[in-house]
Design a protein around this motif. Structure first.
Motif, PDB file in Angstrom:
ATOM      1  N   PHE A 160      12.559  50.421 -60.637  1.00  0.00           N
ATOM      2  CA  PHE A 160      13.613  49.591 -61.232  1.00  0.00           C
ATOM      3  C   PHE A 160      13.550  48.157 -60.720  1.00  0.00           C
ATOM      4  CE2 PHE A 160      15.455  53.486 -62.797  1.00  0.00           C
ATOM      5  CZ  PHE A 160      16.146  53.091 -63.932  1.00  0.00           C
ATOM      6  N   PHE A 161      13.084  47.976 -59.483  1.00  0.00           N
ATOM      7  CA  PHE A 161      12.940  46.611 -58.989  1.00  0.00           C
ATOM      8  C   PHE A 161      11.866  45.862 -59.778  1.00  0.00           C
ATOM      9  CE2 PHE A 161      11.568  43.116 -56.383  1.00  0.00           C
ATOM     10  CZ  PHE A 161      12.755  42.627 -55.862  1.00  0.00           C
TER      11      PHE A 161
ATOM     12  N   THR B 103      20.141  52.044 -63.802  1.00  0.00           N
ATOM     13  CA  THR B 103      20.024  51.355 -65.083  1.00  0.00           C
ATOM     14  C   THR B 103      21.164  50.364 -65.285  1.00  0.00           C
ATOM     15  OG1 THR B 103      18.950  53.293 -66.069  1.00  0.00           O
ATOM     16  CG2 THR B 103      19.840  51.651 -67.581  1.00  0.00           C
ATOM     17  N   ALA B 104      22.388  50.810 -65.071  1.00  0.00           N
ATOM     18  CA  ALA B 104      23.553  49.949 -65.297  1.00  0.00           C
ATOM     19  C   ALA B 104      23.534  48.727 -64.393  1.00  0.00           C
ATOM     20  CB  ALA B 104      24.836  50.750 -65.075  1.00  0.00           C
ATOM     21  N   THR B 105      23.248  48.938 -63.120  1.00  0.00           N
ATOM     22  CA  THR B 105      23.282  47.809 -62.187  1.00  0.00           C
ATOM     23  C   THR B 105      22.082  46.880 -62.376  1.00  0.00           C
ATOM     24  OG1 THR B 105      22.258  49.257 -60.512  1.00  0.00           O
ATOM     25  CG2 THR B 105      24.666  48.984 -60.444  1.00  0.00           C
ATOM     26  N   THR B 106      20.945  47.426 -62.772  1.00  0.00           N
ATOM     27  CA  THR B 106      19.771  46.579 -63.029  1.00  0.00           C
ATOM     28  C   THR B 106      20.003  45.696 -64.244  1.00  0.00           C
ATOM     29  OG1 THR B 106      18.291  48.254 -62.079  1.00  0.00           O
ATOM     30  CG2 THR B 106      17.278  46.556 -63.445  1.00  0.00           C
ATOM     31  N   VAL B 107      20.632  46.229 -65.271  1.00  0.00           N
ATOM     32  CA  VAL B 107      20.934  45.441 -66.475  1.00  0.00           C
ATOM     33  C   VAL B 107      21.762  44.210 -66.112  1.00  0.00           C
ATOM     34  CG1 VAL B 107      22.348  45.432 -68.567  1.00  0.00           C
ATOM     35  CG2 VAL B 107      20.724  47.278 -68.184  1.00  0.00           C
ATOM     36  N   VAL B 108      22.807  44.405 -65.341  1.00  0.00           N
ATOM     37  CA  VAL B 108      23.669  43.273 -64.964  1.00  0.00           C
ATOM     38  C   VAL B 108      22.902  42.278 -64.101  1.00  0.00           C
ATOM     39  CG1 VAL B 108      25.790  42.592 -63.813  1.00  0.00           C
ATOM     40  CG2 VAL B 108      25.723  44.723 -65.109  1.00  0.00           C
TER      41      VAL B 108
ATOM     42  N   PHE C 203       4.862  46.474 -63.593  1.00  0.00           N
ATOM     43  CA  PHE C 203       5.754  47.543 -64.041  1.00  0.00           C
ATOM     44  C   PHE C 203       4.967  48.791 -64.421  1.00  0.00           C
ATOM     45  CE2 PHE C 203       8.203  49.510 -67.599  1.00  0.00           C
ATOM     46  CZ  PHE C 203       9.295  49.941 -66.865  1.00  0.00           C
ATOM     47  N   VAL C 204       3.887  48.586 -65.164  1.00  0.00           N
ATOM     48  CA  VAL C 204       3.032  49.715 -65.559  1.00  0.00           C
ATOM     49  C   VAL C 204       2.397  50.352 -64.330  1.00  0.00           C
ATOM     50  CG1 VAL C 204       0.953  50.369 -66.831  1.00  0.00           C
ATOM     51  CG2 VAL C 204       2.598  48.776 -67.858  1.00  0.00           C
ATOM     52  N   ALA C 205       1.900  49.511 -63.413  1.00  0.00           N
ATOM     53  CA  ALA C 205       1.258  50.026 -62.207  1.00  0.00           C
ATOM     54  C   ALA C 205       2.241  50.823 -61.353  1.00  0.00           C
ATOM     55  CB  ALA C 205       0.676  48.873 -61.396  1.00  0.00           C
ATOM     56  N   ALA C 206       3.478  50.343 -61.248  1.00  0.00           N
ATOM     57  CA  ALA C 206       4.482  51.048 -60.451  1.00  0.00           C
ATOM     58  C   ALA C 206       4.714  52.456 -60.989  1.00  0.00           C
ATOM     59  CB  ALA C 206       5.792  50.254 -60.445  1.00  0.00           C
TER      60      ALA C 206
ATOM     61  N   PHE D 280      15.939  49.596 -69.383  1.00  0.00           N
ATOM     62  CA  PHE D 280      15.923  50.834 -70.170  1.00  0.00           C
ATOM     63  C   PHE D 280      14.531  51.448 -70.200  1.00  0.00           C
ATOM     64  CE2 PHE D 280      19.568  48.455 -71.884  1.00  0.00           C
ATOM     65  CZ  PHE D 280      20.570  49.401 -71.660  1.00  0.00           C
ATOM     66  N   GLY D 281      13.501  50.599 -70.131  1.00  0.00           N
ATOM     67  CA  GLY D 281      12.143  51.116 -70.025  1.00  0.00           C
ATOM     68  C   GLY D 281      11.944  51.867 -68.724  1.00  0.00           C
ATOM     69  N   ALA D 282      12.473  51.323 -67.627  1.00  0.00           N
ATOM     70  CA  ALA D 282      12.374  52.005 -66.341  1.00  0.00           C
ATOM     71  C   ALA D 282      13.106  53.341 -66.379  1.00  0.00           C
ATOM     72  CB  ALA D 282      12.949  51.122 -65.239  1.00  0.00           C
ATOM     73  N   ALA D 283      14.252  53.367 -67.053  1.00  0.00           N
ATOM     74  CA  ALA D 283      15.006  54.619 -67.168  1.00  0.00           C
ATOM     75  C   ALA D 283      14.204  55.668 -67.927  1.00  0.00           C
ATOM     76  CB  ALA D 283      16.332  54.355 -67.864  1.00  0.00           C
ATOM     77  N   ALA D 284      13.518  55.240 -68.984  1.00  0.00           N
ATOM     78  CA  ALA D 284      12.723  56.181 -69.778  1.00  0.00           C
ATOM     79  C   ALA D 284      11.549  56.740 -68.967  1.00  0.00           C
ATOM     80  CB  ALA D 284      12.220  55.482 -71.037  1.00  0.00           C
ATOM     81  N   TRP D 285      10.905  55.877 -68.173  1.00  0.00           N
ATOM     82  CA  TRP D 285       9.729  56.294 -67.408  1.00  0.00           C
ATOM     83  C   TRP D 285      10.092  57.207 -66.233  1.00  0.00           C
ATOM     84  CZ3 TRP D 285       4.392  54.208 -67.108  1.00  0.00           C
ATOM     85  CH2 TRP D 285       4.005  53.558 -68.288  1.00  0.00           C
ATOM     86  N   THR D 286      11.265  57.050 -65.676  1.00  0.00           N
ATOM     87  CA  THR D 286      11.622  57.800 -64.474  1.00  0.00           C
ATOM     88  C   THR D 286      12.644  58.896 -64.748  1.00  0.00           C
ATOM     89  OG1 THR D 286      13.354  56.171 -63.924  1.00  0.00           O
ATOM     90  CG2 THR D 286      11.154  55.804 -62.998  1.00  0.00           C
TER      91      THR D 286
END
Length: 435
Positions: A48-49, A121-126, A235-238, A102-108
């Motif tokens: 998410f970071f 997800t919520a806190t990353t969006v803000v 992001f992809v590598a993570a 939201f992409g991070a949420a889908a991947w994890t």
């Protein structure tokens, strides 16, 4: 005296203090996540970071950096007058940037509990929305020769992060809400303080044709490619490392990233003064000043990074990070590799700024496109290299960037006359970043 009326030493001191305080705030929020979260959830937080960084890059490079360049070229009293307009324009790409969360949420989604994914997800969006804006407020204050106000804003951010963490721990909220939640809260509070200090609550009464969405997008398109390409590959590598080596392994890599952050903080502070000189050397085709500036920056980075690595690179009794971030030392050599990766990334900053001044933004985009595949390629080795796949990828990527920067600068200066060194003082760096 500089063009803004502040002595260069005051600029450097204020920039380093501001960058340091803001980075400590971010470090504190991240350190809380690293220490409180389980091995698995720490790895998910790391993904998410990278999503946060990707989302922030879009609005920063597309709108806010070009807006800072516009402000630099205005008379000093008018520079803060651009704040309201530039923040308003930032909301559109900011809405696009949140898709990364939201992409991070889908991947994890299948890696951690749904409550953890929802909180992150919520806190990353803000945070994606407000962090670049807070950064922009501080940079405009520097540009307008109000560096003491920028330091005040970052100080408020630090206090608010600490308060947010304390309140959420006392309220016993889910731990996954704390890292980005405290950072988002601190950014919102400090934006409000910075907005008032900058006079952004008062309409300037002046219109700036350069501050149109179309004009800024045209100016920032190459910057977006240059910055978003590595952010996307990161992001992809993570996610690749997380799925091949496991969330715990990526959690160790995230912990090592926290330990290595002071290297990046130092580079940001140094670039506040040496960055504008690099831009000027490139624009004037002044190879002598450019070379001298690069030697100063790289020399300071190598000496400081070497000293820092000697303290935190190993497990021993005088290493404070071993106690603060024990997970970073779960894999031998992980911290040392991450510190080296951060130093290489920092070294390229001075080459990049000189090329930017030379009008070679397209070259920077090309270098990014050539270098960043190293990250996912290294990530594919995670099944055997584990957590080390992340810094190894960054080391290869950083090396390619430095080589590419050197080659392009030699090409830039090769057939051109050498000018006398530029003795004018630099402006504050409009591209200073630390969220």
């Amino acid at each position: 005296m500089s063009e803004t009326g502040s002595p260069p030493k005051r600029q450097l001191a204020a920039s380093v203090i501001d960058a340091g305080i803001a980075s400590v705030a971010t470090f504190g929020a991240g350190l809380t996540g690293v220490r409180l979260l389980s091995d698995t959830n720490r790895g998910v937080y790391g993904v998410f970071f990278t999503a946060f960084f990707l989302g922030s890059v879009i609005v920063t490079e597309l709108i806010l950096v070009p807006a800072q360049v516009v402000a630099v070229n205005l008379p000093l009293p008018e520079r803060l007058g651009t704040l309201r307009r530039s923040l308003a324009l930032a909301t559109i790409p900011g809405a696009v940037g949140i898709l990364a969360a939201f992409g991070a949420a889908a991947w994890t989604g299948g890696v951690a509990a749904s409550s953890v994914i929802t909180a992150l997800t919520a806190t990353t969006v803000v945070t994606i929305v407000v962090s670049p804006m807070q950064d922009h407020v501080r940079q405009l204050l520097h540009i307008a020769d109000r560096s003491e106000y920028a330091v005040a804003v970052s100080s408020v951010q630090l206090v608010a992060v600490a308060a947010g963490i304390a309140v959420m721990l006392a309220a016993d909220v889910g731990r996954a809400w704390i890292p980005f939640g405290s950072l988002a809260f601190a950014n919102i509070i400090s934006i409000a303080v910075g907005f008032v200090l900058a006079g952004g609550h008062r309409p300037s009464g002046t219109t700036y044709p350069e501050l149109s969405l179309r004009h800024l997008v045209v100016s920032g398109k190459w910057l977006v490619i240059r910055a978003a390409t590595p952010a996307t590959f990161a992001f992809v590598a993570a996610n690749t490392v997380l799925h091949l080596a496991g969330a715990a392994a990526y959690g160790y890599a995230e912990a090592a990233r926290q330990v290595a952050q002071p290297v990046t903080v130092l580079s940001v502070g140094l670039m506040a003064v040496l960055g504008p000189r690099a831009v000027r050397a490139g624009s004037r085709r002044d190879s002598m000043s450019g070379a001298r500036n690069r030697r100063s920056f790289i020399g300071l980075m190598v000496i400081a990074t070497g000293a820092y690595a000697a303290i935190v690179g190993f497990e021993w009794e005088l290493n404070p990070m071993e106690w603060l971030v024990p997970a970073a030392y779960a894999v031998t050599g992980l911290v040392l590799a991450t510190v080296l990766a951060n130093m290489l990334a920092s070294v390229f900053l001075i080459y990049g700024r000189e090329l930017l001044g030379a009008g070679h933004a397209r070259a920077l985009a090309i270098i990014s496109v050539l270098a960043t595949p190293a990250l996912p390629l290294a990530a594919l080795t995670a099944g055997s290299t584990g957590a080390l796949a992340r810094p190894l990828g960054y080391i290869v990527e950083g090396s390619i960037r430095v080589i590419g920067g050197r080659w392009w600068l030699r090409r830039h200066y090769g057939a051109d006359p050498v000018l006398e060194p530029d003795t004018t003082e630099p402006r504050p760096d409009p591209r200073l970043r630390s969220s």
